[in-house]
Design an enzyme around this catalytic site. Structure first.
Site, PDB file in Angstrom:
ATOM      1  N   VAL A  24     -72.846  -2.820  28.190  1.00  0.00           N
ATOM      2  CA  VAL A  24     -71.567  -2.154  27.938  1.00  0.00           C
ATOM      3  C   VAL A  24     -70.902  -1.713  29.237  1.00  0.00           C
ATOM      4  O   VAL A  24     -69.682  -1.519  29.296  1.00  0.00           O
ATOM      5  CB  VAL A  24     -71.797  -0.936  27.012  1.00  0.00           C
ATOM      6  CG1 VAL A  24     -72.559   0.174  27.738  1.00  0.00           C
ATOM      7  CG2 VAL A  24     -70.481  -0.408  26.448  1.00  0.00           C
ATOM      8  N   LYS A  25     -71.679  -1.582  30.307  1.00  0.00           N
ATOM      9  CA  LYS A  25     -71.156  -1.064  31.570  1.00  0.00           C
ATOM     10  C   LYS A  25     -70.175  -2.024  32.245  1.00  0.00           C
ATOM     11  O   LYS A  25     -69.437  -1.620  33.159  1.00  0.00           O
ATOM     12  CB  LYS A  25     -72.312  -0.761  32.527  1.00  0.00           C
ATOM     13  CG  LYS A  25     -73.240   0.354  32.056  1.00  0.00           C
ATOM     14  CD  LYS A  25     -72.571   1.711  32.073  1.00  0.00           C
ATOM     15  CE  LYS A  25     -73.562   2.832  31.809  1.00  0.00           C
ATOM     16  NZ  LYS A  25     -72.948   4.159  31.879  1.00  0.00           N
TER      17      LYS A  25
END
Length: 427
Positions: free
Chosen positions: A18-19
């Site tokens: 998700v980063k």
């Protein structure tokens, strides 16, 4: 679980986490504001996933990268960062954020020392939460057709949970935002009391979430509840997700779902819950998915070995028959000893096996005068031989309807027959 639970699996992003969302956003905002110039160096303190997102953006845009991480993070994460061109500096975990050796302090110092560099500082850079306000939140709203009632997410920098929550709360203020924390982090107590209590801080194994300070990306007003999860429970749940759902995910995902399990009594059948699964399990092969690492930390129970099972047997005598013994002799021995299966020997060597089924079928199907037939004429193959160090769970590979026993030679050289009955007795 009493309601519909959906996982937003972020491993399909280019950097498998998700980063990637906030990493690209921080770079784009820095470029727009003139803080990141052509040929510059990106500097960041990261547990690995943000570094990967920044590294991929740097490759495409032509920047260099220096990443500062802690010795708690998995080796795979550091190796991956190096593979995509990043320089990795490893710092001690168990120091305060303001300590000059901490990865926060080292990253800040390098940003001052390296010319034409930009320290992203994902903790206090509000482009972090903005990325999730602009992408993660809208996606979840659209993908659930606005039916989401709960968003569950581990909390670290605060960007994912806060940015997503802000968007969802604007769409429907009744949506519950549950942040999952780890024991050893001060975030939960800060949320509940507004107090930064360093007595809450102690080392933990969970990666990618939990903090020993409060990053500026947090807006606690959009979070409804903080729930803490133990290192063990998060790790065990991640492995369950892989085995039971076929989703190979990381520590955060396991802790996220474990936190939801702890809160399931608050849910109604009509609720729609979205759990965020942050990253890919390949980053935790040497830790989370390594049985030895898990056992060393008490996260996996030490499994009973076949040798342990032998030690629990009350009768350790080895009873066998010879190839020249008759079917009638086999029948009598089984009856006298209350044994259902026996190995058949030729001298000191096990050459076959006999079971009560073999014997009964032969006696019923043949005249009694043929009960003097030698066992070598009706015996089956020898029972499989198994090492005593094997875990008991491996017995299921050998013992079946057709193979009722195994042969085990212990460290002293004594031979034993192990059956399902022995396993039941040991349990």
């Amino acid at each position: 679980m009493p309601c519909l639970v959906l996982a937003k699996v972020e491993t399909f992003n280019p950097g498998n986490s998700v980063k990637d969302r906030m990493a690209l956003k921080m770079v784009e905002v820095a470029e727009k504001e003139g803080k990141l110039k052509p040929g510059g160096t990106i500097i960041e303190g990261t547990s690995g996933n943000t570094g990967m997102g920044l590294a991929l953006a740097a490759v495409v845009k032509g920047y260099k990268c220096v990443f500062v991480t802690t010795d708690k993070q998995s080796k795979e994460k550091a190796d991956i960062l190096r593979a995509v061109g990043g320089e990795v500096i490893v710092c001690p975990t168990n120091v305060l954020p303001e300590d000059p050796r901490s990865y926060y302090s080292v990253a800040a110092r390098l940003a001052k020392e390296i010319p034409n560099s930009f320290h992203c500082n994902q903790y206090d850079n509000l482009a972090n939460r903005q990325a999730h306000y602009e992408s993660t939140g809208p996606e979840i709203w659209k993908q659930t057709k606005g039916k989401i009632t709960h968003f569950v997410c581990t909390a670290g920098t605060g960007g994912t949970v806060t940015g997503t929550a802000k968007y969802l709360k604007e769409k429907n203020p009744d949506i519950q935002i549950w942040a999952i924390d780890v024991y050893g982090s001060l975030l939960t107590k800060y949320f509940r009391t507004g107090e930064i209590d360093m007595n809450e801080v102690h080392p933990y194994f969970s990666e990618g979430f939990g903090e020993d300070f409060v990053p500026k990306n947090f807006d606690m007003s959009v979070i409804d509840h903080f729930e803490q999860v133990t290192d063990k429970d998060g790790a065990v749940m991640a492995r369950r997700i892989a085995k039971e759902e076929g989703i190979f995910c990381g520590y955060s995902a396991g802790s996220c779902l474990q936190g939801l399990h702890q809160l399931k009594s608050r849910l109604k059948p009509t609720d729609v819950v979205v759990c965020l699964f942050h990253d890919h399990g390949s980053r935790y092969i040497a830790k989370l998915y390594n049985n030895e690492w898990m056992r060393e930390r008490g996260f996996l129970e030490t499994e009973l070995s076949i040798g342990d099972l032998i030690s629990k047997k009350k009768d350790k005598s080895f009873i066998s028959l010879n190839v020249d013994n008759t079917v009638r002799e086999a029948f009598n021995m089984m009856k006298d000893k209350d044994i259902s299966q026996l190995p058949v020997m030729d001298g000191n060597k096990i050459v076959g096996s006999i079971t009560e089924t073999n014997v009964l079928h032969f006696l019923l199907e043949n005249p009694l005068k043929n009960s003097e037939t030698a066992l070598k004429n009706i015996m089956d193959k020898p029972f499989p031989e198994v090492d005593p160090s094997e875990p008991v769970s491996k017995l299921s590979k050998y013992i079946s309807k057709d193979i009722p026993a195994v042969i085990v030679t212990d460290i002293s050289g004594c031979v034993h027959v192990i059956t399902n009955y022995d396993l039941i007795q040991a349990m």
